[in-house]
Design an enzyme around this catalytic site. Structure first.
Site, PDB file in Angstrom:
ATOM      1  N   ASP A 137       2.635  40.222  21.279  1.00 24.69           N
ATOM      2  CA  ASP A 137       3.291  40.080  19.977  1.00 24.69           C
ATOM      3  C   ASP A 137       4.394  41.121  19.794  1.00 24.69           C
ATOM      4  OD1 ASP A 137       1.598  38.024  19.450  1.00 24.69           O
ATOM      5  OD2 ASP A 137       0.339  39.099  18.015  1.00 24.69           O
ATOM      6  N   ARG A 138       4.152  42.330  20.285  1.00 18.27           N
ATOM      7  CA  ARG A 138       5.117  43.399  20.122  1.00 18.27           C
ATOM      8  C   ARG A 138       6.442  43.066  20.815  1.00 18.27           C
ATOM      9  NH1 ARG A 138       2.824  49.212  21.338  1.00 18.27           N
ATOM     10  NH2 ARG A 138       1.988  47.996  23.050  1.00 18.27           N
ATOM     11  N   ASP A 196       8.236  40.382  18.823  1.00 18.65           N
ATOM     12  CA  ASP A 196       8.852  40.985  17.635  1.00 18.65           C
ATOM     13  C   ASP A 196      10.144  41.724  17.980  1.00 18.65           C
ATOM     14  OD1 ASP A 196       6.791  40.007  16.114  1.00 18.65           O
ATOM     15  OD2 ASP A 196       5.639  41.868  16.103  1.00 18.65           O
ATOM     16  N   SER A 231       1.348   0.867   7.875  1.00 15.57           N
ATOM     17  CA  SER A 231      -0.040   1.316   7.873  1.00 15.57           C
ATOM     18  C   SER A 231      -0.753   0.753   9.099  1.00 15.57           C
ATOM     19  CB  SER A 231      -0.742   0.849   6.596  1.00 15.57           C
ATOM     20  OG  SER A 231      -0.062   1.306   5.456  1.00 15.57           O
ATOM     21  N   MET A 232      -2.076   0.968   9.172  1.00 13.55           N
ATOM     22  CA  MET A 232      -2.861   0.429  10.286  1.00 13.55           C
ATOM     23  C   MET A 232      -4.011  -0.410   9.759  1.00 13.55           C
ATOM     24  SD  MET A 232      -3.262   3.283  13.284  1.00 13.55           S
ATOM     25  CE  MET A 232      -3.461   4.679  12.200  1.00 13.55           C
ATOM     26  N   GLU A 242      -6.395   7.473  20.930  1.00 11.31           N
ATOM     27  CA  GLU A 242      -5.965   8.784  20.424  1.00 11.31           C
ATOM     28  C   GLU A 242      -6.805   9.178  19.215  1.00 11.31           C
ATOM     29  OE1 GLU A 242      -1.937   8.164  19.232  1.00 11.31           O
ATOM     30  OE2 GLU A 242      -1.371   7.192  21.118  1.00 11.31           O
ATOM     31  N   LYS A 292      -7.332  10.136  15.425  1.00 13.30           N
ATOM     32  CA  LYS A 292      -6.651   9.848  14.159  1.00 13.30           C
ATOM     33  C   LYS A 292      -6.694  11.123  13.322  1.00 13.30           C
ATOM     34  CE  LYS A 292      -6.395   6.534  10.356  1.00 13.30           C
ATOM     35  NZ  LYS A 292      -6.378   7.511   9.259  1.00 13.30           N
ATOM     36  N   ASP A 321      -6.314  13.755  10.446  1.00 11.97           N
ATOM     37  CA  ASP A 321      -6.427  13.632   8.992  1.00 11.97           C
ATOM     38  C   ASP A 321      -5.389  14.536   8.339  1.00 11.97           C
ATOM     39  OD1 ASP A 321      -7.425  12.650   6.681  1.00 11.97           O
ATOM     40  OD2 ASP A 321      -9.229  13.879   6.623  1.00 11.97           O
ATOM     41  N   ARG A 352       6.297   9.772   4.956  1.00 14.04           N
ATOM     42  CA  ARG A 352       6.161   8.320   5.035  1.00 14.04           C
ATOM     43  C   ARG A 352       6.541   7.663   3.710  1.00 14.04           C
ATOM     44  NH1 ARG A 352       2.515   4.481   3.565  1.00 14.04           N
ATOM     45  NH2 ARG A 352       2.442   2.609   4.865  1.00 14.04           N
ATOM     46  N   GLU A 362       1.909  13.492  12.694  1.00 11.42           N
ATOM     47  CA  GLU A 362       1.076  13.910  11.569  1.00 11.42           C
ATOM     48  C   GLU A 362       1.159  15.424  11.392  1.00 11.42           C
ATOM     49  OE1 GLU A 362      -1.820  11.798   8.952  1.00 11.42           O
ATOM     50  OE2 GLU A 362      -0.455  11.125  10.523  1.00 11.42           O
ATOM     51  N   TYR A 406       3.023  11.495  17.752  1.00 12.23           N
ATOM     52  CA  TYR A 406       2.330  10.459  18.514  1.00 12.23           C
ATOM     53  C   TYR A 406       3.137   9.178  18.724  1.00 12.23           C
ATOM     54  CZ  TYR A 406       1.125   9.334  13.642  1.00 12.23           C
ATOM     55  OH  TYR A 406       1.175   9.090  12.284  1.00 12.23           O
ATOM     56  N   LYS A 424     -12.493   3.636  12.058  1.00 17.59           N
ATOM     57  CA  LYS A 424     -12.831   4.676  11.095  1.00 17.59           C
ATOM     58  C   LYS A 424     -14.286   5.092  11.289  1.00 17.59           C
ATOM     59  CE  LYS A 424     -10.269   5.801   8.427  1.00 17.59           C
ATOM     60  NZ  LYS A 424      -9.765   5.339   7.120  1.00 17.59           N
ATOM     61  N   CYS A 469     -12.669  -5.176 -25.852  1.00 18.38           N
ATOM     62  CA  CYS A 469     -12.037  -4.000 -25.252  1.00 18.38           C
ATOM     63  C   CYS A 469     -12.640  -2.725 -25.838  1.00 18.38           C
ATOM     64  CB  CYS A 469     -10.533  -4.043 -25.506  1.00 18.38           C
ATOM     65  SG  CYS A 469      -9.660  -2.542 -24.971  1.00 18.38           S
ATOM     66  N   CYS A 501      -9.446  -1.011 -28.108  1.00 16.89           N
ATOM     67  CA  CYS A 501      -8.881  -1.638 -29.316  1.00 16.89           C
ATOM     68  C   CYS A 501      -9.801  -2.666 -29.965  1.00 16.89           C
ATOM     69  CB  CYS A 501      -7.542  -2.294 -28.974  1.00 16.89           C
ATOM     70  SG  CYS A 501      -7.696  -3.761 -27.923  1.00 16.89           S
ATOM     71  N   CYS A 515      -7.896  -7.134 -21.144  1.00 12.05           N
ATOM     72  CA  CYS A 515      -7.618  -7.029 -22.572  1.00 12.05           C
ATOM     73  C   CYS A 515      -6.242  -7.642 -22.779  1.00 12.05           C
ATOM     74  CB  CYS A 515      -7.631  -5.571 -23.023  1.00 12.05           C
ATOM     75  SG  CYS A 515      -7.050  -5.360 -24.728  1.00 12.05           S
ATOM     76  N   CYS A 534      -2.665  -2.770 -27.344  1.00 13.15           N
ATOM     77  CA  CYS A 534      -3.825  -1.917 -27.050  1.00 13.15           C
ATOM     78  C   CYS A 534      -3.331  -0.532 -26.647  1.00 13.15           C
ATOM     79  CB  CYS A 534      -4.655  -2.527 -25.926  1.00 13.15           C
ATOM     80  SG  CYS A 534      -6.026  -1.472 -25.391  1.00 13.15           S
TER      81      CYS A 534
END
Length: 665
Positions: A31-32, A35, A80-81, A109, A111, A113, A132, A166, A218, A306, A400, A403, A418, A423
């Protein structure tokens, strides 16, 4: 010049180090040392401002504060899928695929989230990122995406390239952020997906940089134009360009092999450093993807499996009704609070009377609850074996709850409505919808403020939104309202008057007319007056506008109250036309045209716009209904399919000669 050369060297070196650290997880320097190079670059850029570059590694820290996000129209919709929930669903998908295109290989692959994103590179440089959105129109989030260090700002490919993927938040970063929010007494994020989506839409990019988002890409859009024939090869190409893909991907010969892979993934799911909510299965051969095409909403060559939703037990305390903007009545379960998929759930939709009866759901029942698609809470079933005599069967009301008006159930519909136009619930919900982001996008006039102003008597109709400017002093006198916030709201209302016809149509909440249908109607008729004169038969003839939608549109415009609403909006200066340009009659008018291959004289977007001026419906896939296929260099599967189907083809040169006959800019 030595300084310019050194600045370029340092930028390339720092990009290399970022790739090794954030993508490969194999840092080659401490890291040094990183930097030290970073500080040298900062000093040189400060000393030589003429060599500043928005894509420099020093610009990734954020700091830009935007007033809002510009809209971006996706040249190819971000669809969409379709979903599969078991092996039988996958077998049905496989059978359809093989019946249509024969033998295929499947690419499997994770999916992720997170939040879908589109990246655009031009001349080897990152130029834009867009969400999207609704699939057709997203938001420009370029400044925020620049803070994601795993996304390269430069690549070794000079052709224009769109890559989709994603944006996500790792489990570790999610935990860190919530710990910090808890320490500050702020509300915690429900889950990493919500945190990622909320982060990418921050107006201050410095806040985004602090969140430490990540991304997996992807999809290489139009991969065939890069001489690529398989999806798996496209991802390998992205890897070579140092564009981060998920290394956990699998090629399968059969759907049974896909299922075995899914089972293995489900076993290790909880050990991953990020959240996944399923598995995506894609046909690997791009030519066969083209032949399979897409519906209006989903590609027919891919499907998402899913994972089974987490199910928990709780008690149903009551059933209450809510009234939507169209008057639709929705029964909702009031639950003993319970944690499901990372969030506390105390309510769930019951959809309609039939569902309650079919599932025999009673007040005081012990019930099983889950999140449909891991988002919307739903009651799966009542635990009838645990009833103790205190349960009460639910009787659906005839009036309703707001109302007291009579509830109606239309033929062929499961919902009750209704029908009282006045209303209060319908009025409030209609104003909330009208001002929402996907409709008129009136910033600072959200759900809570509309309800508050309604309760105070300021807002009782959509027209009242445009009368608020006459009540500025009264608004400022309200508790919690300041000059600046009131003026910002009034400015947003004034700006909304310039929104095109499609936004107004969607905002008015016509039953059956969603965002896409509103765009189709605006494009077809051009003005509100022309649309209001359209007959039900005319409307039915429009592609993607069916008989039910056509009747709903005609019924809406026949209602005197709606005619008055439109007249009032016109009086307040609301724009009532679309952004479409006048069509020029040509051989392409009302014909379906497909563009394929690499065009030498036009950008793809320019050719598409030109065809639309000439009255064409430009499609992304070839079918028997296609009238013309216009092709450039390296035309592949689309041209082949056109020849197989006997569709007329036209070279780019022939297309140029054809359009010279018309006066088109």
């Amino acid at each position: 010049m030595e300084a310019e050369k050194r600045i370029k060297e340092l930028r390339e070196l720092l990009e290399k180090f970022s790739y090794e650290y954030y993508v490969l997880d194999q840092p080659s320097v401490e890291d040094r040392e990183y930097d030290r190079y970073y500080q040298e670059l900062e000093e040189l850029e400060k000393a030589y401002p003429q060599f500043q570059d928005a894509n420099s590694p020093t610009q990734r820290v954020g700091g830009t504060v935007l007033a809002g996000f510009a809209k971006v129209v996706h040249e190819k919709p971000m669809l969409s899928m379709g979903n599969a929930f078991n092996l039988e669903d996958l077998k049905a998908f496989d059978e359809r695929i093989r019946n249509e295109v024969g033998e295929v290989h499947y690419h499997v692959e994770y999916k992720i989230d997170g939040l879908a994103i589109s990246l655009l590179y031009r001349d080897g440089r990152f130029v834009r990122a867009a969400t999207r959105g609704d699939g057709t129109v997203g938001e420009d989030v370029t400044n925020n995406v620049k803070t994601i260090k795993s996304i390269p700002m430069a690549i070794a490919e000079t052709k224009e390239m769109e890559v989709r993927g994603e944006v996500f938040l790792s489990k570790a970063q999610f935990a860190r952020i919530n710990e910090e929010r808890a320490a500050r007494g702020e509300e915690l994020f429900a889950n990493p997906r919500n945190a990622a989506a909320g982060s990418i839409r921050q107006l201050d990019s410095a806040i985004v940089a602090q969140r430490k988002l990540d991304a997996f890409l992807y999809t290489l859009v139009d991969a065939e134009t890069f001489g690529i024939a398989k999806h798996s090869d496209a991802l390998a190409y992205l890897d070579r360009l140092h564009i981060k893909t998920n290394p956990n991907r699998y090629l399968c010969d059969t759907i049974e092999e896909v299922w075995e892979t899914i089972l293995k993934i489900s076993e290790i799911r909880d050990t991953l450093p990020y959240e996944i909510d399923g598995v995506v299965i894609k046909v690997d051969e791009l030519e066969k993807q083209e032949r399979l095409g897409a519906t209006v909403k989903v590609p027919r060559w891919q499907i998402a499996y899913k994972f089974p939703a987490e199910e928990v037990e709780t008690r149903l305390l009551d059933i209450v009704l809510t009234v939507g903007r169209t008057g639709r009545i929705t029964p909702n379960a009031v639950l003993e609070p319970v944690r499901v998929a990372g969030t506390s759930v105390k309510a769930a939709q019951l959809h309609n009377e039939d569902m309650i009866k079919e599932k025999d759901i009673r007040i005081h029942d012990k019930v099983i609850v889950r999140k449909a698609g891991e988002i919307i809470p739903e009651v799966v079933r009542a635990l009838t074996q645990k009833r103790d005599g205190t349960q009460v069967p639910y009787q659906f009301p005839t009036t309703c709850p707001i109302c007291g008006g009579h509830l109606v159930r239309y033929p062929d519909e499961a919902a009750h409505y209704c029908i009282n136009q006045d209303c209060p619930a319908r009025v409030v919900e209609s104003m909330i919808h009208y001002a929402s982001r996907d409709a008129m996008d009136i910033d600072t006039l959200g759900e809570k403020r509309i309800k508050q102003l309604h309760d105070l008597g300021f807002l009782n109709t959509i027209e009242d939104i445009y009368r608020l400017n006459k009540r500025r002093e009264e608004l400022i006198a309200l508790e919690g309202y300041k000059d600046k916030s009131v003026d910002k709201m009034l400015e947003a209302i004034e700006a909304s008057k310039q929104n095109p016809l499609e936004d107004v149509l969607f905002g008015m909440g016509i039953r059956q007319v969603g965002k896409k249908a509103a765009q189709i109607l605006a494009k077809r008729y051009g003005t509100m007056d022309a649309l209001m004169q359209a007959s039900e038969a005319d409307l039915t003839m429009i592609k993607d506008i069916g008989a039910i939608t056509a009747k709903s549109i005609r019924d809406f415009f026949d209602e005197s109250g709606n005619q008055e609403l439109i007249a009032h909006l016109k009086g307040y200066g609301q724009r009532m036309d679309s952004e479409k340009e006048e069509r020029i009659e040509s051989i392409f008018t009302d014909k379906t045209v497909v563009l394929t291959g690499t065009l030498q004289h036009y950008k793809r977007s320019d050719a598409k716009a030109l065809l639309e001026k000439l009255g064409a419906n430009v499609s992304g896939s070839v079918s028997a209904k296609t009238n013309y296929v216009i092709y450039g260099e390296n035309a592949g599967s689309k041209l082949k399919k056109a020849n197989e189907l006997g569709v007329e083809t036209m070279s780019e040169e022939a297309f140029m000669e054809e359009v010279q006959a018309y006066e088109v800019e």
